[in-house]
Enzyme design. Structure first.
Site, PDB file in Angstrom:
ATOM      1  N   GLU A   8       0.806  -1.225   0.000  1.00 36.90           N
ATOM      2  CA  GLU A   8       0.000   0.000   0.000  1.00 36.90           C
ATOM      3  C   GLU A   8       0.839   1.274   0.000  1.00 36.90           C
ATOM      4  O   GLU A   8       0.314   2.364  -0.258  1.00 36.90           O
ATOM      5  CB  GLU A   8      -0.914   0.026   1.234  1.00 36.90           C
ATOM      6  CG  GLU A   8      -1.991  -1.039   1.252  1.00 36.90           C
ATOM      7  CD  GLU A   8      -3.204  -0.667   0.432  1.00 36.90           C
ATOM      8  OE1 GLU A   8      -3.153   0.333  -0.304  1.00 36.90           O
ATOM      9  OE2 GLU A   8      -4.219  -1.378   0.535  1.00 36.90           O
ATOM     10  N   GLU A  27       8.543 -21.937   6.180  1.00 37.89           N
ATOM     11  CA  GLU A  27       9.124 -21.096   7.233  1.00 37.89           C
ATOM     12  C   GLU A  27      10.384 -21.709   7.813  1.00 37.89           C
ATOM     13  O   GLU A  27      11.139 -21.037   8.529  1.00 37.89           O
ATOM     14  CB  GLU A  27       8.120 -20.807   8.334  1.00 37.89           C
ATOM     15  CG  GLU A  27       7.729 -21.976   9.198  1.00 37.89           C
ATOM     16  CD  GLU A  27       6.774 -21.550  10.313  1.00 37.89           C
ATOM     17  OE1 GLU A  27       7.067 -21.913  11.466  1.00 37.89           O
ATOM     18  OE2 GLU A  27       5.776 -20.870  10.037  1.00 37.89           O
TER      19      GLU A  27
END
Length: 298
Positions: free
Chosen positions: A81, A112
């Site tokens: 954003e 991960e």
């Protein structure tokens, strides 16, 4: 049972699956509200870290978002954003998510633990760069190794975790503890922990933008107006700040290629070239630029 708070059992979880859905919904809602409340305690640490992010952008460095799983999604949402909201250059932002950003609806958990390729990426960082490393547990191998390598390379590390005393917070230059209560669904950190992470990340980037002069009276004056809605918003901001009508605001935006800050100064009688020069002198701070015009006219 692990001692991690994010793996604990919520005090209202017993019999959750036997309750009417309306009752379960209220417990879930209260869990989210309780998670959000921890940001009050974390605000000072977030504020300090935001100052470092602003310095990174001013110095031409890069902000790296690093995380896995749900934390990775929260980090990516914030990073993606920043271009449209504050016109942060895409060359100054990087997203590193274990396994890469998902292109479908599957997000494998084993990524991960995969540390391959991290050394090459994070050992190349510089003292101008800042890494925002996010992990609910504070022990995610991918995130920990990226943070370790980054710090060894001289970059600043902002660590966000939901468990006190975790390895990530211990190694961070700016540790941000989000001490969220146990999840209503034990270990489902996409819920309360993720909510707190999302708020913390939004606060970090917004406070950074305030320091960079990209916010004026709560308005996003450095947005990139690349659609009809945002062009209308830009015109409204210029009109409100400069005290001119919409037609004059639109004309000023046309003259400044859609950039709000110089358009405000143009609406105040400056040429686009002079407006840009004033903004360069005030490091892009519109309030300081307007004050300079007022001083000049007085």
């Amino acid at each position: 049972m692990t001692a991690l708070g994010t793996e604990g059992l919520h005090d209202q979880a017993k019999g959750l699956d036997t309750l009417p859905l309306a009752n379960a919904a209220m417990i879930l809602a209260e869990g989210q509200i309780a998670a959000a409340a921890v940001l009050r305690t974390a605000a000072p640490a977030i504020t300090a870290a935001a100052g470092t992010l602003a310095k990174t952008i001013r110095a031409g460095g890069v902000i790296h978002y690093v995380a896995a799983g749900s934390s990775g999604l929260m980090a990516a949402a914030d990073a993606l954003e920043l271009g449209g909201t504050f016109s942060i250059l895409n060359t100054q932002l990087r997203i590193h998510m274990a396994g890469g950003l998902p292109s479908g609806v599957e997000m494998p958990g084993e990524t991960e633990d995969d540390l391959s390729g991290l050394d090459e990426t994070f050992s190349a960082l510089s003292v101008r760069d800042t890494v925002i490393a996010v992990s609910a547990s504070g022990t995610t191998p991918y995130t920990l190794e990226a943070a370790r390598l980054s710090r060894a390379a001289g970059a600043t590390v902002v660590g966000i975790a939901n468990n006190a005393g975790s390895a990530l917070l211990d190694m961070a230059d700016h540790p941000i503890l989000l001490a969220t209560p146990p999840e209503v669904l034990s270990g489902s950190t996409r819920m309360g922990a993720g909510t707190a992470q999302k708020i913390a990340l939004n606060m970090l980037s917004t406070l950074m933008a305030i320091q960079l002069g990209h916010v004026h009276d709560g308005m996003m004056v450095n947005l990139r107006a690349d659609n009809a809605k945002l062009r209308l918003r830009a015109a409204g901001m210029v009109s409100r700040i400069a005290g001119v009508d919409e037609a004059a605001a639109c004309a000023a935006l046309d003259a400044t290629h859609g950039h709000v800050k110089p358009a405000v100064l143009v609406s105040k009688g400056q040429t686009p070239e002079t407006a840009q020069a004033i903004l360069r002198e005030t490091e892009g701070n519109l309030r300081a630029a307007l004050a300079r015009l007022e001083h000049k006219d007085s």
